[in-house]
Design an enzyme around this catalytic site. Sequence first.
Site, mmCIF file in Angstrom:
data_model
loop_
_atom_site.group_PDB
_atom_site.id
_atom_site.type_symbol
_atom_site.label_atom_id
_atom_site.label_comp_id
_atom_site.label_asym_id
_atom_site.label_seq_id
_atom_site.Cartn_x
_atom_site.Cartn_y
_atom_site.Cartn_z
ATOM 1 N N THR A 23 67.307 -74.556 -10.154
ATOM 2 C CA THR A 23 66.073 -74.453 -10.942
ATOM 3 C C THR A 23 66.345 -73.818 -12.307
ATOM 4 O O THR A 23 66.029 -74.403 -13.344
ATOM 5 C CB THR A 23 65.039 -73.604 -10.185
ATOM 6 O OG1 THR A 23 65.711 -72.470 -9.640
ATOM 7 C CG2 THR A 23 64.364 -74.383 -9.096
ATOM 8 N N PHE A 152 55.763 -72.063 -11.517
ATOM 9 C CA PHE A 152 56.257 -71.341 -10.342
ATOM 10 C C PHE A 152 55.287 -71.494 -9.174
ATOM 11 O O PHE A 152 55.281 -70.674 -8.260
ATOM 12 C CB PHE A 152 56.460 -69.862 -10.679
ATOM 13 C CG PHE A 152 57.568 -69.608 -11.664
ATOM 14 C CD1 PHE A 152 58.895 -69.761 -11.292
ATOM 15 C CD2 PHE A 152 57.293 -69.220 -12.971
ATOM 16 C CE1 PHE A 152 59.930 -69.524 -12.195
ATOM 17 C CE2 PHE A 152 58.315 -68.976 -13.878
ATOM 18 C CZ PHE A 152 59.636 -69.131 -13.495
ATOM 19 N N CYS A 159 56.668 -68.895 -6.237
ATOM 20 C CA CYS A 159 58.052 -68.446 -6.352
ATOM 21 C C CYS A 159 58.147 -66.919 -6.311
ATOM 22 O O CYS A 159 57.423 -66.234 -7.028
ATOM 23 C CB CYS A 159 58.612 -68.966 -7.672
ATOM 24 S SG CYS A 159 60.319 -68.493 -7.934
HETATM 25 C C1 HEM Z 1 63.245 -71.114 -13.448
HETATM 26 C C2 HEM Z 1 63.652 -70.997 -12.197
HETATM 27 C C3 HEM Z 1 62.783 -71.217 -11.011
HETATM 28 C C4 HEM Z 1 61.767 -72.117 -10.838
HETATM 29 C C5 HEM Z 1 61.251 -73.147 -11.821
HETATM 30 C C6 HEM Z 1 61.246 -71.908 -9.503
HETATM 31 C C7 HEM Z 1 60.179 -72.610 -8.966
HETATM 32 C C8 HEM Z 1 59.669 -72.391 -7.720
HETATM 33 C C9 HEM Z 1 58.489 -73.027 -7.196
HETATM 34 C C10 HEM Z 1 57.641 -74.037 -7.947
HETATM 35 C C11 HEM Z 1 58.300 -72.561 -5.939
HETATM 36 C C12 HEM Z 1 57.158 -72.910 -4.983
HETATM 37 C C13 HEM Z 1 57.469 -74.114 -4.183
HETATM 38 C C14 HEM Z 1 56.224 -74.530 -3.443
HETATM 39 O O1 HEM Z 1 55.146 -74.001 -3.687
HETATM 40 O O2 HEM Z 1 56.347 -75.429 -2.622
HETATM 41 C C15 HEM Z 1 59.372 -71.630 -5.651
HETATM 42 C C16 HEM Z 1 59.539 -70.968 -4.450
HETATM 43 C C17 HEM Z 1 60.547 -70.068 -4.206
HETATM 44 N N1 HEM Z 1 61.448 -69.573 -5.114
HETATM 45 FE FE1 HEM Z 1 61.637 -70.159 -7.030
HETATM 46 N N2 HEM Z 1 61.956 -70.914 -8.893
HETATM 47 C C18 HEM Z 1 62.894 -70.458 -9.777
HETATM 48 C C19 HEM Z 1 63.789 -69.430 -9.574
HETATM 49 C C20 HEM Z 1 63.920 -68.705 -8.428
HETATM 50 C C21 HEM Z 1 64.830 -67.594 -8.224
HETATM 51 C C22 HEM Z 1 65.763 -67.039 -9.307
HETATM 52 C C23 HEM Z 1 64.686 -67.189 -6.944
HETATM 53 C C24 HEM Z 1 65.351 -66.073 -6.201
HETATM 54 C C25 HEM Z 1 65.957 -65.060 -6.754
HETATM 55 C C26 HEM Z 1 63.685 -68.033 -6.340
HETATM 56 C C27 HEM Z 1 63.278 -67.934 -5.031
HETATM 57 C C28 HEM Z 1 62.267 -68.680 -4.475
HETATM 58 C C29 HEM Z 1 61.875 -68.594 -3.062
HETATM 59 C C30 HEM Z 1 62.529 -67.720 -2.008
HETATM 60 C C31 HEM Z 1 60.794 -69.463 -2.911
HETATM 61 C C32 HEM Z 1 60.014 -69.726 -1.616
HETATM 62 C C33 HEM Z 1 58.831 -68.810 -1.548
HETATM 63 C C34 HEM Z 1 57.997 -69.056 -0.310
HETATM 64 O O3 HEM Z 1 58.040 -70.137 0.254
HETATM 65 O O4 HEM Z 1 57.254 -68.148 0.078
HETATM 66 N N3 HEM Z 1 63.227 -68.924 -7.263
HETATM 67 N N4 HEM Z 1 60.178 -71.536 -6.759
#
Ligand code: HEM
Length: 206
Positions: A23, A152, A159
């Site tokens: 991402t 996010f 996220c």
């Molecule tokens: C620019 C970078 C990033 C973008 C665009 C992004 C985007 C997203 C999005 C859109 C979701 C939600 C997915 C959904 O609703 O189905 C998500 C979930 C998540 N992201 Fe990110 N993310 C990024 C960076 C990160 C980073 C750096 C981490 C960890 C250090 C991370 C950890 C997670 C986790 C663990 C989830 C799942 C949360 C859950 O299901 O409760 N993400 N991310």
Amino acid sequence: MIQVSSLQLRDDLLSMLVAGHETTGSVLTWTIYLLSKDPVALRKAQDEVDRVLQGRLPRYEDVKELKYLMRCINESMRLYPHPPVLIRRALVDDVLPGNYKVKTGQDIMISVYNIHRSPEVWDRADEFIPERFDLEGPIPNESNTDFRFIPFSGGPRKCVGDQFALLEAIVALAIVIQKVDIQLVADQKISMTTGATIHTTNRYKL
Ligand code: HEM
């Protein structure tokens, strides 16, 4: 006290690595691409970096001063959201706004890409305009844009790494544009392939 097993801890760390790697990489790819196509925006971002950093590496407290660069990242995430589509499964029968009936167990695809590029909610929706987000205002997110901007996601499963991701992206970008001028090699066909993120089909040359 919450007990966490080694297995759970390992799996959580793996999720964070996977969720946070491609991402953030894709955000940097498209932000650099957009800046390389817009020399005025690139100059503005470089001038800001030079003014704030004075030639040194970024520190934590510098990040809030890199307002224009942050807006470039926000705008890049509007045009190229990762993932471009979110999926939710209905737990109960429901009726969504617009009178869309949803049955229990049905999957719903939410096109973040289309929301982010909809002319109904954005002026000049397909253009890269970092200034569309007020430099003196808060960093745009789902709540302060009335869910027009959901890079996010939103709600309880949004996220967990959003702040870390923005920090990581701005530090990397500041160091890159501080040191190099970016120009796209002419006559390239740059296209998108979508999956968990939007990536370039055949990379691009700078
Ligand atoms: C620019 C970078 C990033 C973008 C665009 C992004 C985007 C997203 C999005 C859109 C979701 C939600 C997915 C959904 O609703 O189905 C998500 C979930 C998540 N992201 Fe990110 N993310 C990024 C960076 C990160 C980073 C750096 C981490 C960890 C250090 C991370 C950890 C997670 C986790 C663990 C989830 C799942 C949360 C859950 O299901 O409760 N993400 N991310």
